[in-house]
Enzyme design. Structure first.
Site, short mmCIF file in Angstrom:
data_model
loop_
_atom_site.label_atom_id
_atom_site.label_comp_id
_atom_site.label_asym_id
_atom_site.label_seq_id
_atom_site.Cartn_x
_atom_site.Cartn_y
_atom_site.Cartn_z
N ASN A 7 19.17 79.24 24.54
CA ASN A 7 19.49 80.03 23.30
C ASN A 7 18.51 81.11 23.27
O ASN A 7 17.58 80.85 22.81
CB ASN A 7 19.53 79.03 22.26
CG ASN A 7 19.75 79.79 20.88
OD1 ASN A 7 20.27 81.07 21.08
ND2 ASN A 7 20.21 79.22 19.87
N ARG A 111 23.86 79.55 25.42
CA ARG A 111 24.64 79.94 24.25
C ARG A 111 24.95 81.42 24.33
O ARG A 111 24.18 82.29 24.56
CB ARG A 111 23.80 79.71 22.91
CG ARG A 111 24.26 80.22 21.64
CD ARG A 111 23.31 80.72 20.79
NE ARG A 111 24.01 80.87 19.41
CZ ARG A 111 23.35 81.54 18.36
NH1 ARG A 111 22.30 81.89 18.48
NH2 ARG A 111 24.15 81.61 17.48
N HIS A 200 29.01 80.29 14.08
CA HIS A 200 28.22 78.97 13.80
C HIS A 200 29.47 77.86 14.43
O HIS A 200 29.32 76.43 14.05
CB HIS A 200 28.35 78.56 12.38
CG HIS A 200 26.78 79.33 11.93
ND1 HIS A 200 27.15 79.74 10.46
CD2 HIS A 200 25.78 79.74 12.14
CE1 HIS A 200 25.68 80.17 10.26
NE2 HIS A 200 25.37 80.30 11.39
N ARG A 261 21.51 88.37 3.73
CA ARG A 261 22.90 88.95 3.97
C ARG A 261 23.54 89.01 2.58
O ARG A 261 23.61 87.96 1.97
CB ARG A 261 23.80 88.52 4.99
CG ARG A 261 23.05 88.69 6.44
CD ARG A 261 24.06 88.32 7.46
NE ARG A 261 23.14 88.06 8.68
CZ ARG A 261 23.42 86.84 9.42
NH1 ARG A 261 24.38 86.05 9.10
NH2 ARG A 261 22.69 86.75 10.75
N GLU A 405 23.49 71.80 17.86
CA GLU A 405 23.99 72.78 18.94
C GLU A 405 23.89 72.53 20.47
O GLU A 405 24.52 72.47 21.26
CB GLU A 405 23.89 73.92 18.32
CG GLU A 405 24.58 74.44 17.13
CD GLU A 405 23.93 75.40 16.07
OE1 GLU A 405 22.79 75.14 16.07
OE2 GLU A 405 24.56 76.36 15.95
#
Ligand code: ADP
Length: 432
Positions: A7, A111, A200, A261, A405
């Site tokens: 990743n 990823r 996600h 955010r 993941e």
């Protein structure tokens, strides 16, 4: 077979080496051999963390504290190629390594954040796939270039084995048009591909699958809302195994309140601010992505642990940030139940979702009317480990499930190279 999963971010490379194959996947009998992360690439020094694991991934989720200590080494690492070289060196080291040579690696899973409208599943990387991933750089300029950089570097180091791309967006490609389109002129979607993509996806997919194992009903037979609450936060409505809506949109900015955010925002606000404060596009982007959310409201931190601590000590703005975060969560849970015409289970995951009983409880407050009731004792007991946190008498099951993941990257890599996942033939032109 040994699958190396990667990743690659802007200044970090996370990796794991996982022993798995089709038989192990069917028996849930994988072994994480080792894992690590190279951080602060390009700084002097970068840091390499490495840990031999030799355990089943579920052990890893439940009993992290029982693992041997992580080795932390400062190093001079200038780019992704050097980071991956160091990772391979650690994995093959005579003392701390878990394989004797990189030749033992059967395949690599990468990823990739954005797969656009083309990739509905993971795929073996070839020249033509690379072109499509490169075409998605415009949608994910902060992610896809680093994912690609990692791929090119790794392909050079491990040219003998197949490389597979696993996309964050792929799981949400099942959304119907009514959910993924914005209320802009249709031509804007046709011309620029501006639509909801969602992110996600690997995490939403994993926890909904794991939920099926824990509650004994496959996700294809349930209505599930999954809430991935980390630095970035999103929730998804998964109706009979398919994502039908998700809170992140064209970019990861939309939806829930996040570490830095804004989440949902009236777009006119940004136009007004650009005019009033004479912001450049870059400044406006930074304001919404880097200085807002939990950090912007609390003025304390983007880290939920620090915000919870400050709130406990009486900091009102920290408390306000928590209240806003949970209120928005609650709205999305109710909205997604409405999208699916009901909900059987709600799952919390990600750093906050896995570890904060307080946030889970407050996000479910007021939802008793739709059958969501938290069992306080179970909720407290599931800090950092998986389990059901709702009352046995409640109509809706609420769960904490640590995400994994990397396990999905490894499994999809095996499935792709063994031909179990095949990309459907592609239409010559995408018809919008
Ligand atoms: P990323 O999205 O970068 O993968 P993580 O999933 O690791 O991030 O989540 C990071 C968030 O999880 C941070 O806000 C952190 O404060 C929060 N977190 C981690 N542990 C706890 C905890 N025990 N209580 C509350 N929040 C926590």
């Amino acid at each position: 077979m040994k699958i190396f999963v990667l990743n690659c971010g802007s200044s970090s490379v996370k990796f794991q080496l996982i022993e798995t194959d089709l038989e192990r996947i069917s028996k849930e009998d994988e072994i994480v051999l080792a894992r690590g992360i190279v951080e602060k690439i390009g700084l002097s020094p970068a840091i390499m963390r490495y840990q031999v694991v030799n355990k089943n991934p579920l052990f890893l989720a439940e009993k992290k504290d029982e693992l041997p200590p992580e080795e932390k080494t400062p190093m001079e690492i200038q780019d992704h190629g050097e980071a991956i070289t160091s990772a391979l060196k650690a994995l093959t080291d005579p003392k701390k390594g878990v394989v004797s040579s990189p030749d033992e690696i059967a395949a690599v899973g990468h990823r990739v954040v954005h797969g656009g409208e083309r990739f509905k599943e993971s795929v073996v990387i070839n020249e033509e796939v690379l072109k499509s991933i490169t075409a998605c750089v415009e949608f994910a300029p902060l992610h896809n270039p680093h994912n690609l950089r990692g791929y090119y570097a790794c392909k050079e180091l491990l040219p003998h084995c197949p490389h597979v791309a696993i996309f964050d967006t792929a799981f949400h490609q099942s959304m119907p048009r009514r959910a993924f389109l914005y209320g802009l002129p249709y031509q804007i979607y046709q011309k620029y591909g501006i639509r909801r993509y969602g992110f996600h996806g690997v995490s939403h997919r994993y926890v909904s699958y794991r939920l099926g194992q824990l509650c004994g009903t496959h996700r294809d037979y349930m209505k599930v809302i999954t809430c991935h609450l980390g630095n970035g936060c999103s929730c998804a409505a998964i109706d009979h195994g398919k994502s039908i809506d998700t809170s992140m949109g064209f970019t990861p900015l939309e939806g829930l309140l996040m570490g830095t955010r804004t989440g949902d925002l009236d777009p006119s606000i940004i136009l007004t601010l650009i005019a009033k404060e004479e912001l450049t596009l870059g400044e406006a982007n930074n304001l919404m992505n880097k200085h807002s959310g939990l950090l912007g409201i609390s003025g304390v931190s983007s880290d939920m642990r620090e915000i919870q601590k400050a709130a406990e000590e009486g900091n009102e703005r920290a408390q306000l940030a928590i209240d806003m975060f949970c209120y928005r969560m609650r709205k999305y849970i109710a909205a997604y139940a409405a999208s699916m015409g009901g909900v059987d289970h709600v799952v919390f995951t990600g750093g906050i979702g896995e570890n904060s009983p307080l946030i889970r409880k407050q996000s479910c407050e007021g939802l008793q009317f739709m059958g969501i009731e938290i069992d306080d004792e179970k909720n407290e007991a599931c800090a950092g480990r998986e389990g059901k946190i709702s009352l046995e008498t409640a109509n809706v099951g609420v769960w904490a499930i640590p995400t994994n993941e990397e396990l999905v990257y490894a499994r999809d890599t095996v499935r792709c190279i063994s031909g179990q996942i095949k990309e459907e033939p592609r239409p010559t032109a995408v018809k919008r």
